[in-house]
Scaffold this motif. Structure first.
Motif, PDB file in Angstrom:
ATOM      1  N   VAL A   8     -10.109   1.047  -0.970  1.00 40.41           N
ATOM      2  CA  VAL A   8      -9.721   2.099  -0.546  1.00 40.41           C
ATOM      3  C   VAL A   8      -8.878   2.500  -1.761  1.00 40.41           C
ATOM      4  O   VAL A   8      -8.606   3.556  -2.315  1.00 40.41           O
ATOM      5  N   LEU A  50     -12.312   8.142  -0.180  1.00 43.03           N
ATOM      6  CA  LEU A  50     -11.046   8.075   0.578  1.00 43.03           C
ATOM      7  C   LEU A  50      -9.972   8.177   0.164  1.00 43.03           C
ATOM      8  O   LEU A  50      -8.270   7.173   0.014  1.00 43.03           O
ATOM      9  N   PHE A  51     -10.585   7.740  -1.686  1.00 37.01           N
ATOM     10  CA  PHE A  51      -8.801   7.256  -2.692  1.00 37.01           C
ATOM     11  C   PHE A  51      -8.396   8.646  -2.633  1.00 37.01           C
ATOM     12  O   PHE A  51      -6.527   8.299  -3.425  1.00 37.01           O
ATOM     13  N   THR A  72      -5.298   8.932   0.328  1.00 40.77           N
ATOM     14  CA  THR A  72      -4.537   7.502  -0.092  1.00 40.77           C
ATOM     15  C   THR A  72      -3.467   7.875   1.265  1.00 40.77           C
ATOM     16  O   THR A  72      -2.722   7.389   1.885  1.00 40.77           O
ATOM     17  N   SER A 126     -14.525   5.809  -4.533  1.00 42.11           N
ATOM     18  CA  SER A 126     -13.865   6.142  -3.112  1.00 42.11           C
ATOM     19  C   SER A 126     -13.554   7.323  -2.835  1.00 42.11           C
ATOM     20  O   SER A 126     -12.987   7.707  -3.320  1.00 42.11           O
ATOM     21  N   SER A 141       1.146  -1.372   0.191  1.00 47.03           N
ATOM     22  CA  SER A 141      -0.325  -0.065   0.345  1.00 47.03           C
ATOM     23  C   SER A 141       0.246   1.352   0.307  1.00 47.03           C
ATOM     24  O   SER A 141       0.169   2.199  -0.868  1.00 47.03           O
TER      25      SER A 141
END
Length: 269
Positions: free
Chosen positions: A146, A154-155, A158, A152, A107
């Motif tokens: 995400v 929250l994208f 990040t 999204s 991530s």
């Protein structure tokens, strides 16, 4: 302590060349804690620790190494994508703690180097989707929703979520935290103030009256309780036989029939 951090780091780095895998694993775990304390740029330390990943077999040490690579991936931009590629090959056989750190590494690299790590990270998420651990599957589902879903909310956040600067961890002493409650009380056991808890009062500055604590001597009884006669205290009487002892008891506990019942009971009869 910050003043001895560099000395401890050099000592631990020398232990990384030990033939004992246990010593190396424990050294890596302590190095991770020292790196969390902050300080100078430790790209050399991160590179040295990352090289141990291929031969390290202890799960906790492997998880610490992957965490170090992910946390300081900006200091080793050429090594980090290749480390993720190797971890993707061994992902199904890794310990759950190591798998969690691999997902975290992917991530973070997706934010700093998406050209080289996007497909690798997507491949890892596909494997984690069918993992035997509930935690791994849930984490993979969250990261997919995400990081790989542009729609999204929250994208757009990040980098704030996965690449923020973390505070220095504090080592809390559980015994020190519980010292404010009375020892072995319910509040001391559960770690919070229980209902009805009353703290022990502080020491008095003035001495208390010793009168209530003085022992009053008991009066010496001449008769045995329950015997009803002084014959048992007479040392001259020797009850050598059971019949003699029984006769003494009859003499002691004999009650006249006239005084056994009350007057009210006699009238009712």
């Amino acid at each position: 302590l910050p003043e001895v951090q560099d000395t401890c780091m050099h000592g631990l780095m020398s232990l990384l060349t030990s033939n004992s895998e246990t010593v190396v694993a424990e050294s890596v775990i302590v190095i991770k804690k020292l790196l969390q304390l902050g300080g100078e740029e430790n790209s050399g330390v991160v590179k040295s620790v990352a090289k141990l990943l291929d031969n390290m077999k202890v799960p906790q040490a492997r998880a610490s190494i992957v965490w170090i690579v992910g946390e300081y991936c900006d200091q080793i931009p050429l090594y980090a994508p290749d480390i993720l590629r190797k971890l993707a090959k061994s992902f199904p056989d890794e310990d759950p703690a190591v798998k969690v750190q691999i997902l975290n590494l992917g991530s973070k690299l997706l934010q700093s180097n998406p050209q080289q790590t996007h497909l690798i990270f997507q491949y890892i998420l596909n494997m984690a989707k069918y993992d035997i651990s509930y935690d791994i599957r849930d984490k993979a589902r969250l990261l997919r929703g995400v990081l790989l879903n542009p729609k999204s909310f929250l994208f757009q956040q990040t980098k704030t979520l996965f690449c923020t600067e973390k505070p220095i961890p504090e080592d809390l002493n559980p015994a020190e935290e519980k010292s404010k409650w009375a020892l072995n009380s319910l509040s001391h056991i559960v770690g919070h103030t229980a209902f009805g808890y009353e703290p022990i009062p502080d020491w008095a500055l003035e001495a208390a009256d010793p009168g209530p604590r003085n022992i009053i001597p008991k009066k010496q009884r001449k008769d045995f309780i329950g015997m009803g006669s002084s014959d048992f205290n007479n040392n001259n009487n020797n009850y050598t036989t059971p019949s003699a002892f029984a006769q003494a008891g009859r003499n002691t506990f004999s009650v006249s029939e006239s005084g056994f019942y009350s007057e009210e009971e006699e009238e009712e009869e």
